[in-house]
Design a protein around this motif. Structure first.
Motif, PDB file in Angstrom:
ATOM      1  N   ASP A 139      82.574  87.565  77.717  1.00 36.70           N
ATOM      2  CA  ASP A 139      81.987  88.049  76.465  1.00 36.70           C
ATOM      3  C   ASP A 139      80.642  87.394  76.171  1.00 36.70           C
ATOM      4  N   LYS A 140      80.037  86.755  77.183  1.00 39.59           N
ATOM      5  CA  LYS A 140      78.751  86.081  77.000  1.00 39.59           C
ATOM      6  C   LYS A 140      77.589  86.996  77.350  1.00 39.59           C
ATOM      7  N   VAL A 141      76.429  86.686  76.806  1.00 38.07           N
ATOM      8  CA  VAL A 141      75.169  87.323  77.203  1.00 38.07           C
ATOM      9  C   VAL A 141      74.462  86.349  78.126  1.00 38.07           C
ATOM     10  N   ILE A 142      74.279  86.743  79.379  1.00 39.27           N
ATOM     11  CA  ILE A 142      73.714  85.854  80.392  1.00 39.27           C
ATOM     12  C   ILE A 142      72.463  86.481  80.981  1.00 39.27           C
ATOM     13  N   ALA A 174      62.239  90.363  83.307  1.00 43.68           N
ATOM     14  CA  ALA A 174      61.489  90.656  84.533  1.00 43.68           C
ATOM     15  C   ALA A 174      62.132  89.969  85.729  1.00 43.68           C
ATOM     16  N   GLY A 175      62.101  90.648  86.875  1.00 48.61           N
ATOM     17  CA  GLY A 175      62.669  90.105  88.094  1.00 48.61           C
ATOM     18  C   GLY A 175      61.804  89.028  88.720  1.00 48.61           C
ATOM     19  N   PRO A 176      62.396  88.219  89.584  1.00 52.71           N
ATOM     20  CA  PRO A 176      63.799  88.285  89.982  1.00 52.71           C
ATOM     21  C   PRO A 176      64.707  87.658  88.922  1.00 52.71           C
ATOM     22  N   VAL A 177      65.752  88.412  88.529  1.00 52.43           N
ATOM     23  CA  VAL A 177      66.612  87.949  87.443  1.00 52.43           C
ATOM     24  C   VAL A 177      67.993  88.575  87.601  1.00 52.43           C
ATOM     25  N   LEU A 178      68.980  87.850  87.125  1.00 50.66           N
ATOM     26  CA  LEU A 178      70.353  88.340  87.063  1.00 50.66           C
ATOM     27  C   LEU A 178      70.736  88.421  85.594  1.00 50.66           C
ATOM     28  N   ALA A 179      71.385  89.509  85.202  1.00 47.90           N
ATOM     29  CA  ALA A 179      71.783  89.669  83.800  1.00 47.90           C
ATOM     30  C   ALA A 179      73.205  90.202  83.710  1.00 47.90           C
ATOM     31  N   TRP A 180      73.892  89.777  82.663  1.00 48.00           N
ATOM     32  CA  TRP A 180      75.273  90.193  82.385  1.00 48.00           C
ATOM     33  C   TRP A 180      75.393  90.460  80.893  1.00 48.00           C
ATOM     34  N   ARG A 181      75.992  91.594  80.529  1.00 42.58           N
ATOM     35  CA  ARG A 181      76.163  91.938  79.122  1.00 42.58           C
ATOM     36  C   ARG A 181      77.512  92.620  78.896  1.00 42.58           C
ATOM     37  N   PRO A 182      78.239  92.248  77.826  1.00 41.82           N
ATOM     38  CA  PRO A 182      79.293  93.156  77.353  1.00 41.82           C
ATOM     39  C   PRO A 182      78.608  94.463  76.953  1.00 41.82           C
ATOM     40  N   TRP A 183      79.160  95.602  77.355  1.00 41.93           N
ATOM     41  CA  TRP A 183      78.448  96.873  77.250  1.00 41.93           C
ATOM     42  C   TRP A 183      78.990  97.711  76.105  1.00 41.93           C
ATOM     43  N   LYS A 184      78.096  98.159  75.246  1.00 37.95           N
ATOM     44  CA  LYS A 184      78.491  98.991  74.120  1.00 37.95           C
ATOM     45  C   LYS A 184      78.531 100.459  74.525  1.00 37.95           C
ATOM     46  N   VAL A 225      93.045  96.348  74.542  1.00 41.35           N
ATOM     47  CA  VAL A 225      92.897  94.928  74.855  1.00 41.35           C
ATOM     48  C   VAL A 225      91.696  94.713  75.769  1.00 41.35           C
ATOM     49  N   LEU A 226      91.061  93.549  75.642  1.00 42.04           N
ATOM     50  CA  LEU A 226      89.995  93.120  76.535  1.00 42.04           C
ATOM     51  C   LEU A 226      90.536  92.036  77.450  1.00 42.04           C
ATOM     52  N   TRP A 234      81.409  96.332  80.923  1.00 42.48           N
ATOM     53  CA  TRP A 234      80.433  95.260  81.079  1.00 42.48           C
ATOM     54  C   TRP A 234      79.347  95.713  82.042  1.00 42.48           C
ATOM     55  N   PHE A 235      78.126  95.221  81.814  1.00 41.27           N
ATOM     56  CA  PHE A 235      76.962  95.631  82.593  1.00 41.27           C
ATOM     57  C   PHE A 235      76.423  94.427  83.334  1.00 41.27           C
ATOM     58  N   VAL A 236      76.223  94.555  84.641  1.00 41.90           N
ATOM     59  CA  VAL A 236      75.648  93.480  85.442  1.00 41.90           C
ATOM     60  C   VAL A 236      74.536  94.064  86.288  1.00 41.90           C
TER      61      VAL A 236
END
Length: 297
Positions: A108-111, A57-67, A291-292, A37-39
């Protein structure tokens, strides 16, 4: 498939963006084997994540399941922090608190959460990322525990910032609310091998009522859900940790390793030692992927 490095710290890659005028690509060298996962938190500047059409664009927080083989491209002048978390690091940071279920919901969300009006969140993330980077570079005492603590702060801020993007909340039905309470109790006590009656009693309801709620919400019996949680943790331990079978059995509340082995064979169809060996050799059948952490309930 390769196993992720054994320690929580070993399955984390983190870094800082110092405002260099040259664009920077993150993820090619930093990517981890297995699910990850990427944050990131961007103070200033822009970043394009993976194959997404629009930069953020910042200021921003992001979260992604990472491929696997994904990357993020930061524009010149960008400042901020990022981390890539492997399954072992994520599971260790989540821990076993009752609130863990709430944190698992967002895995597992895109935030993407703008922080222009959330200065306290931005400051907290800066503090946590600075501490995380410091501990990852050091060999200090209890560094793993400190890394997990900083990661937990980051995960909680991600969860809070992304709440508005998640379903549920006030629209949840009575059954869903009671089911969530049950799942939170399972998170807190699955290693103690609580019985269905113990969970029902703690919730102030009958065993039949709890069974009806679980069947209505998930189509499964309470014991099926409890066993699924134990199995997910067992698989995470076997895939990502160096703990022995006996140590894993004790961690999960089994009285002996043979008792744990019988449980694992019943739920997974293979002994835990063979499962670990197949994971290490990358020969698991297609229907048995690694497993995840959020693969329950």
């Amino acid at each position: 498939m390769k196993r992720i490095q054994q320690s929580a710290a070993g399955s984390v890659r983190a870094g800082a963006l110092d405002g260099s005028l040259r664009p920077r690509i993150v993820g090619l060298a930093e990517n981890l084997p297995g699910p990850s996962w990427f944050v990131l938190v961007v103070d200033t500047g822009q970043v394009r994540i993976g194959d997404e059409d629009d930069p953020i664009a910042g200021p921003v927080l992001a979260w992604r399941p990472w491929k696997r083989n994904a990357s993020a491209k930061f524009a010149g002048g960008a400042t901020g922090h990022y981390a890539i978390l492997g399954a072992n690091a994520l599971a260790s940071a989540l821990g076993y608190m009752p609130e863990t279920h709430e944190l698992r919901v967002m895995e597992d969300k895109v935030i993407t959460a703008p922080l222009s009006d959330r200065r306290e969140c931005l400051q907290t993330m800066r503090f946590a990322f600075n501490g995380l980077n410091r501990e990852l570079r050091s060999d200090g005492m209890a560094a793993r525990a400190v890394v997990e603590a900083y990661l937990r702060v980051i995960l909680i801020e991600v969860y809070r910032a992304g709440q508005s993007q998640m379903a549920g909340g006030d629209k949840a039905t009575s059954s869903n609310r009671e089911f969530t309470k049950f799942i939170e109790l399972v998170e807190a006590h699955f290693r103690e091998r609580w019985t269905v009656n113990a969970y029902a009693g703690s919730l102030g309801m009958s065993r039949d009522r709890l069974g009806d709620i679980c069947h209505r919400v998930r189509g499964l019996r309470p014991k099926d859900l409890i066993d699924r949680r134990v199995t997910v943790e067992a698989r995470l331990q076997l895939e990502n940790s160096s703990n022995s079978i006996q140590e894993i059995a004790a961690l999960l509340g089994f009285s002996s390793s043979p008792q744990f082995t019988r449980f694992f064979v019943r739920t997974m169809g293979t002994p835990p030692g063979l499962y670990r060996k197949e994971c290490a050799n990358g020969v698991l059948p297609d229907e048995m992927e690694p497993v995840l952490p959020y693969e329950w309930p």
